[in-house]
Design a protein around this motif. Structure first.
Motif, short mmCIF file in Angstrom:
data_model
loop_
_atom_site.label_atom_id
_atom_site.label_comp_id
_atom_site.label_asym_id
_atom_site.label_seq_id
_atom_site.Cartn_x
_atom_site.Cartn_y
_atom_site.Cartn_z
N ARG A 224 0.83 -1.20 0.00
CA ARG A 224 0.00 0.00 0.00
C ARG A 224 0.87 1.26 0.00
NH1 ARG A 224 -5.28 0.21 1.54
NH2 ARG A 224 -5.14 -1.62 2.87
N GLN A 225 1.91 1.27 0.83
CA GLN A 225 2.83 2.41 0.85
C GLN A 225 3.53 2.56 -0.49
OE1 GLN A 225 4.85 1.02 4.52
NE2 GLN A 225 4.68 3.13 5.20
N LEU A 226 3.94 1.44 -1.04
CA LEU A 226 4.63 1.46 -2.34
C LEU A 226 3.74 2.08 -3.41
CD1 LEU A 226 7.23 0.67 -3.76
CD2 LEU A 226 6.32 -1.61 -4.09
N ALA A 227 2.46 1.73 -3.39
CA ALA A 227 1.51 2.30 -4.35
C ALA A 227 1.42 3.82 -4.19
CB ALA A 227 0.14 1.66 -4.17
N ARG A 228 1.43 4.29 -2.93
CA ARG A 228 1.38 5.74 -2.70
C ARG A 228 2.65 6.42 -3.21
NH1 ARG A 228 -0.08 4.77 3.55
NH2 ARG A 228 -2.31 4.23 3.37
N TYR A 229 3.80 5.82 -2.90
CA TYR A 229 5.07 6.42 -3.32
C TYR A 229 5.17 6.52 -4.85
CZ TYR A 229 6.73 5.46 1.46
OH TYR A 229 6.89 5.42 2.81
N LEU A 230 4.66 5.49 -5.53
CA LEU A 230 4.78 5.43 -6.99
C LEU A 230 3.62 6.08 -7.72
CD1 LEU A 230 6.05 1.73 -7.33
CD2 LEU A 230 7.41 3.83 -7.34
N ASN A 231 2.64 6.58 -6.97
CA ASN A 231 1.45 7.22 -7.57
C ASN A 231 0.70 6.22 -8.46
OD1 ASN A 231 -0.34 9.32 -8.01
ND2 ASN A 231 0.76 10.07 -9.81
N ARG A 232 0.52 5.01 -7.96
CA ARG A 232 -0.21 3.96 -8.68
C ARG A 232 -1.25 3.36 -7.75
NH1 ARG A 232 2.28 6.11 -12.05
NH2 ARG A 232 3.65 5.24 -13.66
N ASP A 233 -2.29 2.74 -8.32
CA ASP A 233 -3.24 2.05 -7.46
C ASP A 233 -2.66 0.71 -7.03
OD1 ASP A 233 -4.36 -0.24 -9.21
OD2 ASP A 233 -4.68 1.51 -10.49
N ILE A 234 -3.22 0.14 -5.97
CA ILE A 234 -2.65 -1.06 -5.37
C ILE A 234 -2.68 -2.25 -6.31
CG2 ILE A 234 -4.86 -1.67 -4.27
CD1 ILE A 234 -1.33 -2.30 -2.86
N LEU A 235 -3.72 -2.36 -7.15
CA LEU A 235 -3.81 -3.48 -8.08
C LEU A 235 -2.70 -3.44 -9.11
CD1 LEU A 235 -5.41 -5.97 -9.06
CD2 LEU A 235 -6.73 -4.42 -10.52
N THR A 236 -2.39 -2.24 -9.62
CA THR A 236 -1.31 -2.10 -10.61
C THR A 236 0.02 -2.53 -10.01
OG1 THR A 236 -2.46 -0.27 -11.69
CG2 THR A 236 -0.10 -0.46 -12.10
#
Length: 395
Positions: A224-236
């Motif tokens: 979840r944090q990684l998705a925020r850092y990368l500006n992507r949704d969690i599924l991607t």
């Protein structure tokens, strides 16, 4: 409006709020348990486990049937700061949460302070709100147990944006369907990726990508944090790492939080160990029958009725034997067995298939996907006990 999620699901609650064009806030609660483990004893070979029950909660704020904002009940700046990390916004440590916003929307107040101080612009603030709403609904639409209460009240203000419920819920529901396809390799947005096979990853990925992966897959950063850092949704993000998790080149670990139901199922008394048997069958009476037969004989029997949830739970339960029905919705027993056999942890665990028909072709298919044996329903106490005794040794 209030009730339990086993009576009405989150999607229906949101639809009622939208249809009624309600203004107010929805509070959803679900039990969870914090688990810690430490070594004890003279030789440091035993583990001492402690469990602390606590509640997870979420707030959803509405204006005329549209969503204004969402957040977890345990307010902190960390979620917003994760988003700010992507925009490289530096925040001074002296900015305290305590003086911000209303009691139930302190993070929302924090966003407005950032706007007033020109640390972010309205476009960034709206993006953060959209992200928090999306991930909150992703969690809520996955819930099957818990309680809720909706309070009609004045709107959270001022409003920076509003989101229509129907298209947003439809989009997230579709993502959740795709998310289920990643089971059992990826189970939760809160899992922590760790590099497990540097050699294969180096051979498969460009050096810059590999360096970034090693930086993020540190066992401290959740998906979840990684998705925020990368500006992507969690599924991607999950789909991107899925091939490497499937190969075993990346491993996913859990932090110290597990659901209350999982805690009740997984807690064992170390000094009085009982062999654990899991029964996966969508018919509740079969699970109850298995429990009534095996428990008096000293076994720990756990019945699971949802095959998709069962796939993730068995990795935590670590059963000594699995009973699995063949005919089930969403995933049949053949698919469940095949997926478990692809995991190293279950290559040697006995898996006995349950079915209401005794046909040769079913036995062949069961063997082809790795089933250990086969039991036809209805079965007697003696038949079940003899088969269980055949494949596991009593402690």
């Amino acid at each position: 409006m209030q009730g339990n999620l086993n009576e009405i699901d989150i999607r229906s609650i949101l639809q009622l709020i939208e249809l009624g064009q309600r203004t107010g806030q929805l509070l959803v609660r679900a039990d969870s348990v914090e688990h810690s483990s430490k070594l004890s004893g003279d030789e440091g070979t035993r583990h001492h486990h402690s469990y602390n029950c606590k509640q997870q909660s979420w707030f959803v704020f509405f204006l005329n049937g549209q969503i204004v904002y969402c957040q977890e009940g345990n307010s902190s700046l960390s979620e917003i700061n994760d988003y700010l990390h992507h925009y490289r916004v530096e925040i001074r440590e002296d900015m305290q949460l305590a003086s911000l916003g209303s009691l139930n929307a302190a993070e929302y107040g924090y966003l407005w302070v950032l706007l007033e101080r020109n640390l972010i612009n309205p476009q960034i603030a709206r993006h953060i709100i959209h992200g928090l709403v999306h991930e909150t609904l992703f969690d809520l639409l996955s819930l099957h147990e818990g309680s809720f209460i909706f309070h009609q009240s004045s709107a959270l203000s001022p409003q920076l944006t509003t989101l229509e419920i129907t298209p947003l819920v439809a989009k997230i529901a579709q993502q959740l369907q795709e998310w289920k396809q990643l089971y059992p390799h990826i189970q939760s947005p809160d899992q922590l990726p760790v590099v497990a096979d540097t050699i294969h990853l180096h051979a498969s990925l460009p050096t810059p990508t590999m360096n970034k992966l090693k930086h993020w897959a540190d066992g401290k950063t959740s998906l979840r944090q990684l998705a925020r850092y990368l500006n992507r949704d969690i599924l991607t993000v999950a789909k991107a790492i899925y091939p490497y998790v499937q190969q075993g080149w990346l491993q996913l670990m859990y932090a110290n939080i597990c659901t209350y139901s999982s805690y009740l199922s997984t807690m064992r008394v170390e000094d009085n160990y009982r062999m654990r048997i899991v029964c996966i069958d969508d018919t509740m009476t079969i699970g109850e029958t298995v429990e009534s037969i095996l428990e008096p004989q000293g076994y720990e029997a756990i019945a699971l009725t949802n095959p998709l949830e069962a796939l993730s739970l068995v990795f935590k339960l670590k059963p000594d034997l699995i009973l699995c029905d063949i005919t089930m919705p969403e995933l049949d027993g053949y698919e469940v067995c095949a997926m478990l056999r692809h995991a190293t942890a279950f290559r040697l665990v006995p898996i006995i298939m349950l079915t209401g028909k005794d046909q040769f072709i079913d036995r062949v298919r069961a063997r082809m996907v790795g089933a250990t044996d086969y039991l036809t329903k209805p079965f007697s106490d003696t038949e079940l006990l003899m088969l269980v005794e055949k494949y596991i040794k009593r402690a």
